[in-house]
Write an enzyme that holds these catalytic residues in place. Structure first.
Site, PDB file in Angstrom:
ATOM      1  N   HIS A  56      39.059 -56.880  -5.092  1.00  0.00           N
ATOM      2  CA  HIS A  56      37.764 -56.601  -5.436  1.00  0.00           C
ATOM      3  C   HIS A  56      37.035 -55.276  -4.852  1.00  0.00           C
ATOM      4  O   HIS A  56      35.698 -55.635  -5.102  1.00  0.00           O
ATOM      5  CB  HIS A  56      36.851 -57.509  -5.744  1.00  0.00           C
ATOM      6  CG  HIS A  56      37.184 -58.904  -6.271  1.00  0.00           C
ATOM      7  ND1 HIS A  56      38.270 -58.524  -7.854  1.00  0.00           N
ATOM      8  CD2 HIS A  56      37.980 -60.207  -5.945  1.00  0.00           C
ATOM      9  CE1 HIS A  56      38.938 -59.602  -7.972  1.00  0.00           C
ATOM     10  NE2 HIS A  56      38.639 -61.229  -7.192  1.00  0.00           N
ATOM     11  N   HIS A 218      39.601 -61.029 -13.090  1.00  0.00           N
ATOM     12  CA  HIS A 218      41.358 -60.694 -11.899  1.00  0.00           C
ATOM     13  C   HIS A 218      42.441 -61.176 -13.434  1.00  0.00           C
ATOM     14  O   HIS A 218      43.509 -61.307 -13.444  1.00  0.00           O
ATOM     15  CB  HIS A 218      41.168 -62.356 -12.008  1.00  0.00           C
ATOM     16  CG  HIS A 218      40.394 -63.307 -11.343  1.00  0.00           C
ATOM     17  ND1 HIS A 218      38.753 -63.598 -11.352  1.00  0.00           N
ATOM     18  CD2 HIS A 218      40.438 -62.984  -9.043  1.00  0.00           C
ATOM     19  CE1 HIS A 218      38.403 -63.718 -10.248  1.00  0.00           C
ATOM     20  NE2 HIS A 218      39.207 -63.712  -9.363  1.00  0.00           N
TER      21      HIS A 218
END
Length: 330
Positions: A56, A218
């Site tokens: 991320h 995700h």
């Protein structure tokens, strides 16, 4: 799979090493861990720790620095860091004033940060934590009970970090972090999937003419898969849902974050921002500050998210406070 990596099993350790080498005056790694911390800690403030699965970036290590986090724990890609690693981060940043954990609402993160908190308290460290759940798209997912934590987490890092730098108590820093969580909402969308290096194939499939609305960071399913729309339509759909959930009223003021998910050109993010701004103007909302860029990504996913934070004088002051974090300079 086309990626600039070595062994897929070493991507996190290689990344952390490279980041430390890039910012040697500001950051250091705790030996034997994937914890990145400030090289020079303030001795008279609450410690701030966050973290989560890697993939991320710049979250979360990019937000380590004076004015934001004191340490970040990097788990494997899309996988929560282990309690022992989190514990090492807590111990490393505790100066006797307590430690606040900022956790995104994913089941593994919440469980592991809880365990680390209990271990730290058994060693005499005072620990509090807040759970960020800003994603308005879905209430539950494969990864969460309740709403997911996504890009709004960055505002929590910034505001809590600025508050800690004032010398505020642990309870005061937690209070302003919770205030921020209560006043921030986000929603995202994707045009393409991403590929976890260890898996070697895309995490889901989208047809050439499809997009996923409400997707998680995700690759978790969103609320609707449908034909690709214009930037104006995408901006309006995401912003309207965030606006409605936050219960904003005419005349109120917001900070805006237009976040790319890893492979979205800035050109497209600024086009999206144009239409988000137009929608907010049509609702008589004032924009305090706009942030456009990659703040909470999903590897090489093409897509974006829109975050709105309802601000008051306190939150505006803390957003404007100095930050030396490598990915958030103020």
């Amino acid at each position: 799979m086309k990626k600039i990596i070595n062994n897929p099993n070493d991507v996190v350790s290689d990344m952390v090493s490279g980041m430390i080498q890039a910012f040697p005056e500001e950051l250091e790694q705790i030996d034997g861990t994937m914890v990145i911390k400030r090289k020079k800690l303030s001795s008279n403030k609450v410690g701030l720790v966050s973290g989560g699965g890697s993939g991320h970036e710049p979250a979360h290590a990019g937000y380590v620095g004076k004015g934001m986090l004191d340490a970040a724990v990097a788990g494997e890609v899309f996988t929560s860091p282990t309690p022992d690693q989190i514990l090492e981060a807590i111990k490393a940043v505790d100066t006797g004033h307590g430690v606040l954990l900022i956790v995104k609402n994913y089941t593994g993160d919440v469980m592991n940060f809880d365990m680390a908190s209990e271990l730290a308290e058994s060693e005499g460290i005072k620990v509090e934590q807040v759970i960020v759940n800003d994603d308005v798209a879905v209430e539950d997912s494969d990864f969460t009970t309740g709403r997911r934590g996504i890009a709004g987490t960055v505002f929590v890092h910034k505001i809590a970090g600025a508050m800690a730098e004032t010398g505020a108590t642990l309870n005061e820093v937690k209070e302003v972090a919770e205030k921020t969580i209560n006043q921030v909402r986000s929603m995202g969308m994707a045009l393409t999937p991403c590929t976890v290096p260890a898996a070697g194939k895309p995490s889901f499939q989208l047809e050439e003419n499809e997009m996923e609305i409400g997707i998680g960071i995700h690759g978790e399913a969103g609320i609707e898969r449908k034909p690709i729309a214009s930037a104006e339509d995408i901006a309006n759909e995401l912003t309207q849902k965030v606006f409605d959930d936050l219960g904003l009223q005419s005349g109120e003021e917001v900070a805006v974050m237009i976040n790319g998910l890893g492979a979205t050109p800035e050109m497209e993010l600024f086009i999206l921002q144009k239409h988000v701004n137009q929608l907010l103007q049509s609702k008589n909302l004032s924009v305090f500050r706009t942030y456009v860029g990659e703040f909470m990504t999903s590897l090489e996913m093409t897509g974006c998210s829109v975050t709105l934070l309802k601000v008051d004088d306190q939150l505006k002051s803390l957003l404007e406070a100095a930050s030396e974090a490598t990915a958030f300079r103020v």
